[in-house]
Design a protein around this motif. Structure first.
Motif, PDB file in Angstrom:
ATOM      1  N   LYS A  92      33.012  40.861  40.870  1.00  0.00           N
ATOM      2  CA  LYS A  92      32.484  39.641  41.466  1.00  0.00           C
ATOM      3  C   LYS A  92      31.666  39.971  42.706  1.00  0.00           C
ATOM      4  N   SER A  93      30.630  39.176  42.927  1.00  0.00           N
ATOM      5  CA  SER A  93      29.812  39.369  44.121  1.00  0.00           C
ATOM      6  C   SER A  93      30.661  39.232  45.378  1.00  0.00           C
ATOM      7  N   TRP A  94      30.317  39.989  46.418  1.00  0.00           N
ATOM      8  CA  TRP A  94      31.112  39.983  47.652  1.00  0.00           C
ATOM      9  C   TRP A  94      31.220  38.597  48.262  1.00  0.00           C
ATOM     10  N   SER A  95      30.241  37.739  48.021  1.00  0.00           N
ATOM     11  CA  SER A  95      30.292  36.386  48.575  1.00  0.00           C
ATOM     12  C   SER A  95      31.382  35.543  47.936  1.00  0.00           C
ATOM     13  N   GLN A  96      31.961  36.019  46.806  1.00  0.00           N
ATOM     14  CA  GLN A  96      33.047  35.314  46.131  1.00  0.00           C
ATOM     15  C   GLN A  96      34.416  35.949  46.402  1.00  0.00           C
TER      16      GLN A  96
END
Length: 502
Positions: free
Chosen positions: A159-163
């Motif tokens: 998952k993207s770090w923003s998630q």
């Protein structure tokens, strides 16, 4: 800065032959350098070396602007280091020897790299430990963030770090400390792979330099949102403070390649924040790149003068606007900190007089593409009679079709103009268009001439590396055997190189 008259070949290391499904830094890389030397070439141009994510673009989907791609690590070299048993290395059967099948290569190589890491960890002493400790200390300024990021990315199922959990996404110190302790083994594995990549790459570069071959590296102007760079330095990018996603993304408006433009998806820089930080992160990028290459091609140079910014929720690049870039100030800061740099400017696409002025003020060579030259008549500035000496001419680049693929699709008017321009009586007299373009490139006044290996081989569209108008399936071409670097190719290239004083 101007460069001496020279020529070379464009080839990314992943395109080298290998029994392991993807080109690496092993024997075939050294054989390619030997071919360059025998054919009189003194330049090897590569694409960015970083680890890639979705669709494996080294330009738009890289996890770091500083790290190396572990998939390029040579398993045979690991065996020579005593980290693998040579007899245990089983080739990865090819369903297509001219394509990198990433979905098969990644788990295959990961298993061997894990085995090598375990033996490395158990035998870390003496000279090996000294070299490893020195690497970790010298590269800590980017390495520590990167290895933690990759371990966290794995722990969060990609998952993207923003998630990620907000404290980790926001890099709260206590959260990072806890994760660093919890993920220690995976962090150490990532650090090991970077050590071996750069050790192997440094050996390869030294081999090239010993043979009077310089390597042209590539700094892609943008980085992926889901990267260690954006996670570690979010204030340098235009992000939404609530979602941590890209508020604006990069691309180019409709052009030669695409009627709807190209939407790359990368976050754009907050240049005011970069300026307030004295461009430190950018200066470190150039410093890091010059640790591993001799010359630096700056991809999408025009964005330093002005760049195409698109709202983050758009689906095409059509609804963007031009925003001023950092311009002179940026390159003056580079010069002040690092001195005059061996920079080449990728100045293709929509180029304005302001972009040309910025390039020329710092004496950066620009690019000319012969495949672009024969459409549009005698005023086309990609025609050789317009070239300044301080430029680089290509038959084509990684973003173009091969010479033969282009010729097979070219219209009658374009073919007729080429035949007339180059002195043929008719189009029917034009044979081996790849060697026609190679000869023409080497004959120009351009100080540097670069030929994609696919054009030396005379490959058709099947040898194309990247089609910017299509996202899936790019970046996969490779050649099947070092035997393809034939004596005939070597001699033809050497003869032309000598003939035109390259």
């Amino acid at each position: 800065m101007s460069f001496q008259r020279a020529s070379g070949v464009l080839l990314h290391p992943t395109s080298l032959p290998s029994p392991h499904g993807i080109g690496d830094l092993g024997q075939s890389a050294y054989e390619f350098i030997d071919f360059l030397e025998r054919s009189g070439q003194t330049l090897w141009q590569i694409l960015p070396l970083g680890p890639t994510g979705y669709e494996h673009s080294p330009y738009t989907m890289n996890f770091s602007a500083f790290a190396g791609n572990p998939l390029m690590i040579s398993l045979e070299r690991l065996a020579e280091d005593g980290l693998l048993d040579a007899g245990s290395l089983s080739p990865l059967p090819d369903s297509n020897p001219n394509r990198v099948e990433f979905d098969r290569v990644i788990p295959y190589k990961d298993e061997y790299l894990q085995q090598a890491f375990e033996r490395f960890r158990d035998t870390l002493e003496g000279d090996r430990k000294s070299r490893y400790d020195r690497f970790c200390q010298e590269q800590a300024w980017w390495l520590d963030d990167f290895v933690l990021f990759m371990a966290l990315l794995e722990a969060n199922q990609g998952k993207s770090w923003s998630q990620w959990e907000r404290p980790i996404a926001e890099r709260q110190p206590e959260a990072l400390k806890a994760q660093t302790e919890a993920l220690k083994e995976r962090i150490d594995f990532q650090r090991f792979m970077q050590f071996k990549f750069f050790e192997q790459w440094t050996d390869l570069r030294q081999y090239a330099n010993q043979k009077n071959i310089q390597i042209i590296g590539d700094v892609s102007i943008y980085v992926c949102h889901n990267s260690a760079d954006v996670w570690a330095h979010p204030k340098l990018f235009k992000l939404d403070p609530e979602t941590l996603e890209s508020a604006f993304i990069a691309g180019v408006p409709p052009d030669y390649f695409s009627a709807t433009g190209q939407l790359w998806g990368n976050p754009v820089y907050d240049w005011d924040a970069c300026r307030q930080n004295n461009y430190d992160w950018w200066i470190q990028r150039f410093q890091a790149t010059l640790q591993y290459v001799d010359l630096v091609r700056v991809d999408h140079f025009r964005a330093f003068e002005s760049y195409w910014e698109v709202p983050g929720d758009e689906e095409t690049a059509m609804n963007g606007e031009w925003i001023p870039g950092p311009g002179d100030e940026f390159f003056k800061a580079l010069n002040d900190r690092l001195g005059s740099l061996p920079i080449l400017a990728e100045d293709l696409g929509i180029i304005t007089p302001e972009v040309e002025a910025l390039r020329d003020r710092f004496d950066f060579p620009g690019m000319k593409i012969l495949m672009f030259a024969f459409a549009g008549g005698p005023e086309n500035t990609h025609l050789p009679h317009y070239y300044p000496q301080n430029c680089i001419v290509y038959s084509g680049t990684h973003d173009n079709d091969t010479a033969l693929g282009w010729w097979n699709r070219a219209g009658a008017e374009e073919k007729q103009f080429l035949a007339k321009y180059l002195g043929y009586g008719s189009v029917d007299e034009v044979e081996e268009i790849n060697w026609v373009l190679i000869r023409t490139a080497l004959a120009t006044v351009a100080n540097s001439a670069i030929i994609p290996l696919q054009d030396i081989f005379g490959l058709d569209n099947s040898g194309r590396m990247n089609d910017p108008s299509v996202i899936p399936g790019n970046w996969r071409w490779r050649y099947g055997s070092s035997d393809q670097l034939s004596v005939d190719h070597q001699q033809r290239l050497l003869d032309l190189t000598k003939l035109y004083s390259r």
